[in-house]
Design a protein around this motif. Sequence first.
Motif, PDB file in Angstrom:
ATOM      1  N   SER A  35       0.834  -1.203   0.000  1.00  0.00           N
ATOM      2  CA  SER A  35       0.000   0.000   0.000  1.00  0.00           C
ATOM      3  C   SER A  35       0.869   1.254   0.000  1.00  0.00           C
ATOM      4  O   SER A  35       0.482   2.299   0.554  1.00  0.00           O
ATOM      5  CB  SER A  35      -0.936  -0.002   1.218  1.00  0.00           C
ATOM      6  OG  SER A  35      -1.674  -1.206   1.277  1.00  0.00           O
ATOM      7  N   GLY A  36       2.025   1.140  -0.613  1.00  0.00           N
ATOM      8  CA  GLY A  36       2.904   2.303  -0.775  1.00  0.00           C
ATOM      9  C   GLY A  36       3.425   2.874   0.537  1.00  0.00           C
ATOM     10  O   GLY A  36       3.854   4.017   0.585  1.00  0.00           O
ATOM     11  N   LYS A  38       1.602   3.571   3.030  1.00  0.00           N
ATOM     12  CA  LYS A  38       0.588   4.429   3.672  1.00  0.00           C
ATOM     13  C   LYS A  38      -0.419   3.650   4.517  1.00  0.00           C
ATOM     14  O   LYS A  38      -1.180   4.240   5.267  1.00  0.00           O
ATOM     15  CB  LYS A  38      -0.178   5.202   2.605  1.00  0.00           C
ATOM     16  CG  LYS A  38       0.606   6.365   2.035  1.00  0.00           C
ATOM     17  CD  LYS A  38      -0.247   6.972   0.946  1.00  0.00           C
ATOM     18  CE  LYS A  38       0.298   8.230   0.412  1.00  0.00           C
ATOM     19  NZ  LYS A  38      -0.472   8.655  -0.775  1.00  0.00           N
ATOM     20  N   GLY A  39      -0.415   2.334   4.346  1.00  0.00           N
ATOM     21  CA  GLY A  39      -1.396   1.538   5.093  1.00  0.00           C
ATOM     22  C   GLY A  39      -0.799   0.954   6.350  1.00  0.00           C
ATOM     23  O   GLY A  39      -1.379   1.034   7.421  1.00  0.00           O
ATOM     24  N   ALA A  84       4.185  12.049  -1.547  1.00  0.00           N
ATOM     25  CA  ALA A  84       3.174  10.994  -1.361  1.00  0.00           C
ATOM     26  C   ALA A  84       2.148  11.374  -0.295  1.00  0.00           C
ATOM     27  O   ALA A  84       1.040  10.833  -0.269  1.00  0.00           O
ATOM     28  CB  ALA A  84       3.847   9.683  -0.980  1.00  0.00           C
ATOM     29  N   LEU A  85       2.531  12.316   0.566  1.00  0.00           N
ATOM     30  CA  LEU A  85       1.592  12.743   1.611  1.00  0.00           C
ATOM     31  C   LEU A  85       0.244  13.151   1.021  1.00  0.00           C
ATOM     32  O   LEU A  85      -0.801  12.872   1.586  1.00  0.00           O
ATOM     33  CB  LEU A  85       2.209  13.911   2.393  1.00  0.00           C
ATOM     34  CG  LEU A  85       1.409  14.467   3.569  1.00  0.00           C
ATOM     35  CD1 LEU A  85       1.202  13.419   4.648  1.00  0.00           C
ATOM     36  CD2 LEU A  85       2.122  15.689   4.152  1.00  0.00           C
ATOM     37  N   TYR A  86       0.309  13.814  -0.128  1.00  0.00           N
ATOM     38  CA  TYR A  86      -0.924  14.370  -0.692  1.00  0.00           C
ATOM     39  C   TYR A  86      -1.480  13.590  -1.884  1.00  0.00           C
ATOM     40  O   TYR A  86      -2.479  13.994  -2.453  1.00  0.00           O
ATOM     41  CB  TYR A  86      -0.681  15.823  -1.121  1.00  0.00           C
ATOM     42  CG  TYR A  86      -0.559  16.755   0.058  1.00  0.00           C
ATOM     43  CD1 TYR A  86      -1.700  17.189   0.739  1.00  0.00           C
ATOM     44  CD2 TYR A  86       0.684  17.191   0.518  1.00  0.00           C
ATOM     45  CE1 TYR A  86      -1.595  18.024   1.838  1.00  0.00           C
ATOM     46  CE2 TYR A  86       0.791  18.024   1.608  1.00  0.00           C
ATOM     47  CZ  TYR A  86      -0.354  18.439   2.260  1.00  0.00           C
ATOM     48  OH  TYR A  86      -0.253  19.271   3.345  1.00  0.00           O
ATOM     49  N   THR A  87      -0.833  12.506  -2.258  1.00  0.00           N
ATOM     50  CA  THR A  87      -1.378  11.764  -3.406  1.00  0.00           C
ATOM     51  C   THR A  87      -2.396  10.737  -2.929  1.00  0.00           C
ATOM     52  O   THR A  87      -2.313  10.216  -1.813  1.00  0.00           O
ATOM     53  CB  THR A  87      -0.268  11.039  -4.191  1.00  0.00           C
ATOM     54  OG1 THR A  87       0.422  10.176  -3.291  1.00  0.00           O
ATOM     55  CG2 THR A  87       0.694  12.017  -4.826  1.00  0.00           C
ATOM     56  N   ASN A  88      -3.356  10.480  -3.790  1.00  0.00           N
ATOM     57  CA  ASN A  88      -4.369   9.446  -3.541  1.00  0.00           C
ATOM     58  C   ASN A  88      -5.263   9.704  -2.325  1.00  0.00           C
ATOM     59  O   ASN A  88      -5.790   8.776  -1.723  1.00  0.00           O
ATOM     60  CB  ASN A  88      -3.725   8.061  -3.425  1.00  0.00           C
ATOM     61  CG  ASN A  88      -3.096   7.640  -4.743  1.00  0.00           C
ATOM     62  OD1 ASN A  88      -3.607   7.976  -5.804  1.00  0.00           O
ATOM     63  ND2 ASN A  88      -2.001   6.922  -4.675  1.00  0.00           N
ATOM     64  N   VAL A  89      -5.385  10.982  -1.962  1.00  0.00           N
ATOM     65  CA  VAL A  89      -6.441  11.329  -1.006  1.00  0.00           C
ATOM     66  C   VAL A  89      -7.764  11.318  -1.772  1.00  0.00           C
ATOM     67  O   VAL A  89      -8.776  10.812  -1.294  1.00  0.00           O
ATOM     68  CB  VAL A  89      -6.210  12.726  -0.401  1.00  0.00           C
ATOM     69  CG1 VAL A  89      -7.333  13.088   0.569  1.00  0.00           C
ATOM     70  CG2 VAL A  89      -4.855  12.787   0.287  1.00  0.00           C
ATOM     71  N   TRP A  90      -7.697  11.878  -2.972  1.00  0.00           N
ATOM     72  CA  TRP A  90      -8.871  11.992  -3.834  1.00  0.00           C
ATOM     73  C   TRP A  90      -8.615  11.250  -5.132  1.00  0.00           C
ATOM     74  O   TRP A  90      -7.557  11.414  -5.747  1.00  0.00           O
ATOM     75  CB  TRP A  90      -9.145  13.470  -4.149  1.00  0.00           C
ATOM     76  CG  TRP A  90      -9.280  14.321  -2.917  1.00  0.00           C
ATOM     77  CD1 TRP A  90      -8.298  15.104  -2.350  1.00  0.00           C
ATOM     78  CD2 TRP A  90     -10.433  14.470  -2.090  1.00  0.00           C
ATOM     79  NE1 TRP A  90      -8.791  15.730  -1.217  1.00  0.00           N
ATOM     80  CE2 TRP A  90     -10.092  15.359  -1.034  1.00  0.00           C
ATOM     81  CE3 TRP A  90     -11.724  13.944  -2.132  1.00  0.00           C
ATOM     82  CZ2 TRP A  90     -10.992  15.728  -0.037  1.00  0.00           C
ATOM     83  CZ3 TRP A  90     -12.622  14.310  -1.140  1.00  0.00           C
ATOM     84  CH2 TRP A  90     -12.254  15.193  -0.107  1.00  0.00           C
ATOM     85  N   ALA A  91      -9.589  10.476  -5.569  1.00  0.00           N
ATOM     86  CA  ALA A  91      -9.449   9.787  -6.850  1.00  0.00           C
ATOM     87  C   ALA A  91      -9.699  10.771  -7.982  1.00  0.00           C
ATOM     88  O   ALA A  91      -9.241  10.584  -9.102  1.00  0.00           O
ATOM     89  CB  ALA A  91     -10.428   8.624  -6.932  1.00  0.00           C
TER      90      ALA A  91
END
Lengths: 326, 364
Positions: free
Chosen positions: B116-117, B119-120, B337-344
């Motif tokens: 999960s990169g 982040k999980g 990466a902190l801000y990526t994939n918060v929103w699709a």
Amino acid sequence: MAVMTYREALNEALREEMARDPDVFLMGEEVAEYDGAYKVSKGLLAEFGEQRVVDSPISELGFTGLGVGAAMAGLRPVIEFMTFNFAFLAIDQVINSAAKMYYMSEGQFPMPIVFRGPTGAALQLSAQHSQACETYYSHAPGCKVVTPGTPADAKGLLKAAIRDNDPVAFMEGELLYNFKGEVPDDDDFVIPLGVADLKHEGGDVSIITHGKMIHVALQAAQKLEKEGIHADVLDLRTIRPLDMDAILETVQKTNRAVYLEEGWPYAGTGAQIVSMIQEEAFDHLDAPIIRVTQADVPMPYAKNLEMLAKPSANHVIEAVNRVLYR
Amino acid sequence: MAETKTKTKAKEKSAKKNDPLGQHGISGELALDLMRDMLLYRRFEEKAEEAYAIGKIGGFCHLHIGQEAAAAGSIKPLRRDDYVMSAYREHTQALAKGVHPNAVMAELYGRKDGASGGKGGSMHIFDAECRFMGGHGIVGGQVPLATGIGWKIKYKGEDTVSLVFMGDAAVNQGGFHEALNMAAVWQLPCIFVVENNEYGMGTAFSRVSRTDMATKSTPHGIPAHSVDGQDVLATYAFFRDLADKVRQGAGPQFVDLQTYRFRGHSMSDPVSGTYRSVEEVEQAKHERDPIAILRDVLMKAGLLDQATLEDMDAEARELSAEAADFADASPLPGPEALYTNVWAEINPNGRLFFDGRPESEEAS
């Protein structure tokens, strides 16, 4: 332009989007055989069948989670809450599952799901059935929040919400379902999320608001006109994404603002907006921004007390007078 | 005549008892594969334990040691396109569903190459390609989600199944019952598996439930099955047959998969703790170690000798060490990466981030 009710506009949006995409289905309490507690889903069962218009058991947490799982696996659910008051039972699945899934899976599982239903007070439904819930949802990154106030906005924004690839809390007004208005005939009438709408133009003061409170704001603006005060009424339409450009534009024009919302004041939407305005347009302000909210109490039942608790046009006018130092 | 028949049957039964592989229709080759899988799970988790002790892994970390047969026996019989979802004791279940050990370990390390990169973390391992649907951290929260996956399978007319694990404590959550009711009403292809290790954290199941585990699906009209989850052959055969049945339309099923955790609830919990005795844990390790149980069967059947077992074990240790080395070498996620994939979907209008940081403005 056709004239239709807010309810009919929502119904059309659902019908069109379900016809457009076979992965869209509607699930919730009483949405199918009963035609919806507020008849928003009227006729959809007959048109789309029981696989796509689904009566759920009264299990808010359960069917919300089911919708989130179905979205993980690739469907585009529309989950109806009979009212958002009942969605507190389900908020774990909205915040902990839907809003975070895309991030904690590093983009592997988009979450194209709409949670919709009425929010806010109707008439004498008392404490547990009369609350504006948008703040709970807009607080969480990953969850979009949409609050249409007119039939046209209801239709165009619901279509956008269903097509969006993020979870959207789509919050309707219970007292708006019978409200009539013009709606463009276009089958593909979609209002993009994140675009506010100036519902009334004036230069003296900005009344910024969202959801069904736009009608209270417009009422106040009309009364103020008679006193020679011309107000901008800015309808945010969506709280997240938030059209900050439009907010700054009106504030920079009028230099005075009132935020009107149906919910409670503490950490409400208005608190957020006021904070942002003072950060980003401090030098443009000629007066402190005043918020008009529900009284900071649970909603009482007695008619007179309920009237006192709800934000009214008079409350707005008082606030406008204060920011104009009248 | 009748007597002879009975005698023959008894003889067959005892012959089968002496031949667990034949009894379960499992080939020697498959049994050896299951041994390799379980050894990997054991050594992988031991490696994670080591890495945690030296600060390479942070946060919560829940080990599956002792429960290896429950993972291998239930997931290995499934197809690649079947869905598996779990709670937060899921490292080895991810491995069983095909997620690469390197990706799992790198996730535990919080690295870029994690499943999960980074982040999980330990509790949120996802792999869409393997249809490993996470790693969920709220007890019982995943049960309605997996029911929704079952809904999608039925909606699309597919022949896959949705299998979801939960701990024994999850059956006391309301969402568990809501989900089972819906799965039953709509006859969804869901297999609800309780990994019953007897304790929800430090609370013995018997202290928080008046009724037995096997009764929990009864009110919903879902068949319940109890399986010895320390016996990987029995578990494998059971899930192989059950998945087939569900695939063919048998509707949802509930499985009480009886197992035991040899470690504490999480890394902060000593192995025995205050809620169970050292003797109890030692006895379980002695009598109910799934690896030892399979080893004895295979050795008795002449399919495994000590030298081969040691080779297999060395291989498992090597794979785990490689995973740890891979994780260690994998970079931390970059600050972007902190801000990526918060929103699709970043809508072209309006703000989605409100922290006022320039990086978030860039992300939208």
